[in-house]
Design a protein around this motif. Structure first.
Motif, PDB file in Angstrom:
ATOM      1  N   TYR A   5      -3.245  -6.150   9.800  1.00 51.41           N
ATOM      2  CA  TYR A   5      -4.523  -6.847   9.873  1.00 51.41           C
ATOM      3  C   TYR A   5      -4.688  -7.384  11.290  1.00 51.41           C
ATOM      4  CZ  TYR A   5      -8.359  -9.821   8.149  1.00 51.41           C
ATOM      5  OH  TYR A   5      -9.579 -10.411   7.912  1.00 51.41           O
ATOM      6  N   LYS A   6      -5.929  -7.567  11.715  1.00 54.40           N
ATOM      7  CA  LYS A   6      -6.174  -8.158  13.024  1.00 54.40           C
ATOM      8  C   LYS A   6      -7.474  -8.949  12.999  1.00 54.40           C
ATOM      9  CE  LYS A   6      -8.532  -4.134  15.067  1.00 54.40           C
ATOM     10  NZ  LYS A   6      -8.532  -3.174  16.203  1.00 54.40           N
ATOM     11  N   LEU A   7      -7.536  -9.953  13.875  1.00 56.34           N
ATOM     12  CA  LEU A   7      -8.731 -10.757  14.058  1.00 56.34           C
ATOM     13  C   LEU A   7      -8.913 -11.023  15.549  1.00 56.34           C
ATOM     14  CD1 LEU A   7      -8.664 -13.554  11.279  1.00 56.34           C
ATOM     15  CD2 LEU A   7     -10.295 -11.675  11.473  1.00 56.34           C
ATOM     16  N   GLY A 140      -6.208 -18.143  11.798  1.00 58.64           N
ATOM     17  CA  GLY A 140      -7.608 -18.262  11.440  1.00 58.64           C
ATOM     18  C   GLY A 140      -7.852 -19.121  10.221  1.00 58.64           C
ATOM     19  N   THR A 207     -10.223 -15.159   7.183  1.00 56.49           N
ATOM     20  CA  THR A 207     -11.519 -14.489   7.324  1.00 56.49           C
ATOM     21  C   THR A 207     -12.008 -14.438   8.768  1.00 56.49           C
ATOM     22  OG1 THR A 207     -12.626 -16.591   6.860  1.00 56.49           O
ATOM     23  CG2 THR A 207     -12.236 -15.098   4.987  1.00 56.49           C
ATOM     24  N   HIS A 208     -11.685 -15.478   9.565  1.00 58.94           N
ATOM     25  CA  HIS A 208     -12.156 -15.522  10.943  1.00 58.94           C
ATOM     26  C   HIS A 208     -11.330 -16.547  11.703  1.00 58.94           C
ATOM     27  CE1 HIS A 208     -14.439 -18.647   8.775  1.00 58.94           C
ATOM     28  NE2 HIS A 208     -14.461 -19.314   9.925  1.00 58.94           N
ATOM     29  N   GLY A 244      -7.138 -13.913  19.653  1.00 57.92           N
ATOM     30  CA  GLY A 244      -6.959 -12.765  18.776  1.00 57.92           C
ATOM     31  C   GLY A 244      -5.498 -12.577  18.389  1.00 57.92           C
ATOM     32  N   ASP A 246      -2.793  -9.574  15.918  1.00 61.40           N
ATOM     33  CA  ASP A 246      -2.663  -8.481  14.959  1.00 61.40           C
ATOM     34  C   ASP A 246      -1.225  -8.400  14.472  1.00 61.40           C
ATOM     35  OD1 ASP A 246      -1.368  -7.299  17.173  1.00 61.40           O
ATOM     36  OD2 ASP A 246      -2.119  -5.301  16.660  1.00 61.40           O
TER      37      ASP A 246
END
Length: 390
Positions: A5-7, A140, A207-208, A244, A246
């Motif tokens: 997953y990444k944001l 996040g 989610t963010h 960011g 990941d």
């Protein structure tokens, strides 16, 4: 194991230059498990994550084991517990412990956190049996609600943003071993199998990212749990100032309401309810509404059982548990290895012909003996060991 997953923003290649619009380097941080051999994530901070301004005095943050309690089947009447303390950390009340885990309740009165928390002793699985809100971490924003397990890898920096309109009640399991999805539910590359009781769609990552200003200089308190002490650090920039990240290591939620029960013609043993594992330490199981056995002579109530390798903890959250009498939401039973346990008198016959159950309960089976803490003393049901007399 979670999934990749990444944001936010990340560079094309790890461990390479990654700069902001002013040409300044972002600060990369590798968060890895099992040294460099387990799952990991790469996080990119706007400011250095090592900017310590002050290290304040540490203070004890542990428990006292109840001496000379002996070997007893135990009912903790913690449904009557009320508030367990003021803020989130003060309200974490350890009740059962061994060398691998700590089982606590947390019902705080103060629904604010003006500090960040990091558990450097172990992973956490927090079961929300009342409440709603968000968990904020360097990974996040992670919304949570009643019925959710919040799985938090060790050393995750987090802060709760509680929904203050709702009471917050948590069951917290701390683990020396990583808390994972169940190994036998996964194929050789880690994907959850088609016949597992949940799949990746049911695991909810953040989610963010938090929307923080580019510069976040100031004084930020962080309480770090390590070695039965709280260590108070003050950092010079916001711990969650991430541009960011990941990887495979991050907190996530899984709802007990999304667990799909496995049933059969005759009574199925507790492993069919398994939800998480901590290898060599314990398993967590979810008992949820399900159809009962459909053999014409089936007995839905569980059979008597002798634990020879584990202690069994049941935490009752909703509904009426068919094999127990007089157990309320928020109460525990502990059935230690060495003593057979089973349904209370009358519950076996009463169960015959029943088609379904609507109970919810969380079970923790530990592979090392559990010990009660002195915090249990007000809640011990002294008559419980004799409650199987007909």
């Amino acid at each position: 194991m979670t999934y990749y997953y990444k944001l936010g923003k990340i560079p094309p290649k790890r461990h390479t230059q990654f700069r902001n619009d002013n040409g300044e380097l972002y600060h990369e941080e590798l968060v890895s498990s099992l040294g460099f051999s387990g799952i990991y994530s790469n996080i990119y901070h706007k400011e250095s994550p090592t900017n310590v301004k002050e290290v304040k005095e540490s203070k004890p943050y542990g428990y006292k084991v109840l001496e000379d309690y002996g070997l007893k089947m135990t009912h903790l009447k913690t449904a009557e517990i009320g508030k367990t303390g003021s803020d989130y950390l003060d309200a974490r009340l350890p009740l059962m412990v061994n060398s691998q885990c700590v089982i606590s309740l947390c019902n705080p009165t103060e629904l604010t956190m003006d500090y960040f928390f990091k558990n450097a002793d172990g992973d956490e699985a927090i079961y929300v049996y009342e409440g709603e809100g968000e968990l904020h971490s360097q990974f996040g924003v992670l919304p949570y609600k009643k019925g959710d397990y919040i799985v938090i890898p060790r050393t995750t920096i987090y802060q709760f943003d509680f929904d203050t309109s709702k009471e917050q009640k948590f069951l917290i399991v701390e683990s020396k071993a990583p808390i994972e999805t169940v190994g036998r539910y996964r194929n050789e590359v880690g994907q959850l199998l088609e016949h597992s009781p949940y799949c990746e769609r049911d695991l909810h990552p953040p989610t963010h990212l938090l929307d923080l200003k580019e510069k976040s200089n100031g004084d930020y308190s962080m309480m770090i749990k390590k070695g039965n002490q709280l260590h108070h650090y003050v950092y010079g920039n916001h711990p969650l100032d991430v541009i960011g990240w990941d990887g495979f290591l991050y907190p996530y939620t899984f709802s007990i309401y999304d667990f799909e029960p496995i049933t059969g013609r005759i009574h199925q043993p507790p492993p069919v309810h398994q939800t998480f594992q901590a290898r060599g330490a314990f398993v967590i199981c979810s008992f949820v509404p399900r159809l009962f056995d459909y053999h014409p002579l089936s007995i839905p109530a569980p059979y008597n059982h002798s634990n020879i390798d584990s202690d069994e903890v049941l935490f009752y959250t909703e509904g009426e548990f068919m094999s127990r009498k007089g157990i309320a939401q928020g109460a525990f039973t502990l059935h230690p290895g060495g003593i057979p346990h089973g349904p209370h008198p009358g519950t076996i016959e009463k169960s015959i012909g029943k088609k379904e159950t609507k109970e919810y309960a969380v079970m923790i089976d530990t592979f090392a003996p559990l010990f009660l803490t002195e915090n249990c003393l007000p809640y011990i049901d002294k008559e419980y060991p004799y409650s199987w007399q007909s």
